[in-house]
Design a protein around this motif. Structure first.
Motif, PDB file in Angstrom:
ATOM      1  N   ASP A 100      40.883  95.269  36.961  1.00  0.00           N
ATOM      2  CA  ASP A 100      41.988  96.236  36.980  1.00  0.00           C
ATOM      3  C   ASP A 100      42.777  96.196  35.669  1.00  0.00           C
ATOM      4  O   ASP A 100      42.881  95.153  35.026  1.00  0.00           O
ATOM      5  CB  ASP A 100      42.913  95.916  38.170  1.00  0.00           C
ATOM      6  N   GLY A 101      43.337  97.356  35.321  1.00  0.00           N
ATOM      7  CA  GLY A 101      44.234  97.426  34.165  1.00  0.00           C
ATOM      8  C   GLY A 101      43.722  98.268  33.009  1.00  0.00           C
ATOM      9  O   GLY A 101      44.383  98.347  31.970  1.00  0.00           O
ATOM     10  N   ARG A 116      46.283 101.192  32.096  1.00  0.00           N
ATOM     11  CA  ARG A 116      47.491 100.724  31.395  1.00  0.00           C
ATOM     12  C   ARG A 116      47.164 100.240  29.987  1.00  0.00           C
ATOM     13  O   ARG A 116      47.927 100.452  29.056  1.00  0.00           O
ATOM     14  CB  ARG A 116      48.154  99.597  32.204  1.00  0.00           C
ATOM     15  N   ARG A 130      41.668 109.999  42.403  1.00  0.00           N
ATOM     16  CA  ARG A 130      42.212 110.147  41.033  1.00  0.00           C
ATOM     17  C   ARG A 130      41.946 111.557  40.508  1.00  0.00           C
ATOM     18  O   ARG A 130      41.095 112.271  41.041  1.00  0.00           O
ATOM     19  CB  ARG A 130      41.580 109.096  40.128  1.00  0.00           C
TER      20      ARG A 130
HETATM   21 MG    MG Z   1      44.456  99.959  38.790  1.00  0.00          MG
END
Ligand code: MG
Ligand code: IPE
Ligand code: IPE
Length: 255
Positions: A22-23, A26, A73
């Protein structure tokens, strides 16, 4: 004199590492780039992680690449991810095969385009005989889907007489879950700072050690993974027993 600190190569490694990668979004947003740029960068961390597992002799690696909820999404992000999967399958499979990696996709593959699904099936078929590392990629995967799927498969097996005992219990249901043929997940890592499971492996995480780190997935490298393994090695795995009992057992999940 103090003894030398144990090098990470000496600490107890997990047999089965599962990662929520995850990430990516960002990571890209911090650089004022589109989220898809983060997903592309994430592939480098993925390669580094596979190499790490091969080097450390970690036999099974399960990666959460696309959840059953990620369809929610924006269409352009989902489209970019599908393109990335296609390209990755083209580019990486031969090399992984060369390293003796067995690729396994887990999840409901029926939702993908025929082209993508066929490439996934071909990758699994091609690498079926490999033993150096099981690389399981969870796509359109949800832990709740896995539980429902296991129940459906078990019901079918009972109906056609393959499963004699209709009184299902933990032992008779277990073989119908994803990853059933591999050792239990002993280390779960989630990158990106969120402390949740997000519908990843539910049944399989029953006794995994959970490690949550703030590092965003594209920044993950061998040093970050070393940190996770060191944390794992520090944990006392009791499986319901007392600490005193554990001192005289092997630290393996009782079967
Ligand atoms: Mg995420
Ligand atoms: C994980 O990164 C990759 C997928 C879910 C496909 P994210 O895209 O969730 O990144 P963040 O959490 O938004 O930063
Ligand atoms: C989990 O991450 C799924 C993957 C890493 C593939 P998400 O980013 O989708 O999880 P939530 O939405 O923050 O729970």
């Amino acid at each position: 004199m103090n003894p030398e600190p144990a090098s990470v190569a000496c600490v107890r490694a997990p047999k089965h590492l599962a990662i929520v990668m995850d990430g990516n979004g960002r990571w890209a947003e911090r650089r004022h780039r589109p989220r898809s740029f983060g997903h592309r960068e994430g592939q480098k961390a993925l390669r580094a992680t596979v190499e790490y597992c091969l080097r450390r002799g970690i036999g099974s690696l399960t990666l959460f690449a696309f959840s059953s909820e990620n369809w929610l999404r924006p269409a352009d992000e989902v489209g970019a991810l599908m393109q990335l999967f296609l390209k990755a399958l083209d580019r990486e499979v031969d090399e992984l095969h060369g390293h003796g990696v067995r690729i396994e996709f887990i999840g409901d593959l029926s939702a993908f385009s025929t082209e993508l699904r066929e490439r996934m099936l071909r990758a699994m078929e091609k690498t079926r005989g490999n033993r150096a590392l099981f690389a399981n990629v969870a796509v359109n995967y949800g832990g709740r889907w896995d539980i429902a799927n296991a129940a459906r498969l078990a019901a079918a097996a009972i109906a056609n007489g393959e499963l004699a005992d209709a009184n299902l219990d933990e032992k008779s249901l277990a073989p119908f879950f994803a990853l059933a043929s591999q050792p239990p997940v002993d280390l779960f890592v989630r990158t990106g700072g969120e402390m949740r499971i997000s519908n990843f492996l539910l049944w399989q995480l029953a006794y995994a050690e959970l490690v949550f780190i703030d590092t965003l997935w594209p920044d993950v490298d061998a040093a970050v993974l070393d940190g996770c393994i060191e944390e794992f090695a520090r944990r006392e795995r009791r499986f319901g027993r007392t600490s005193a009992q554990v001192a005289i057992t092997t630290g393996q999940e009782p079967t």
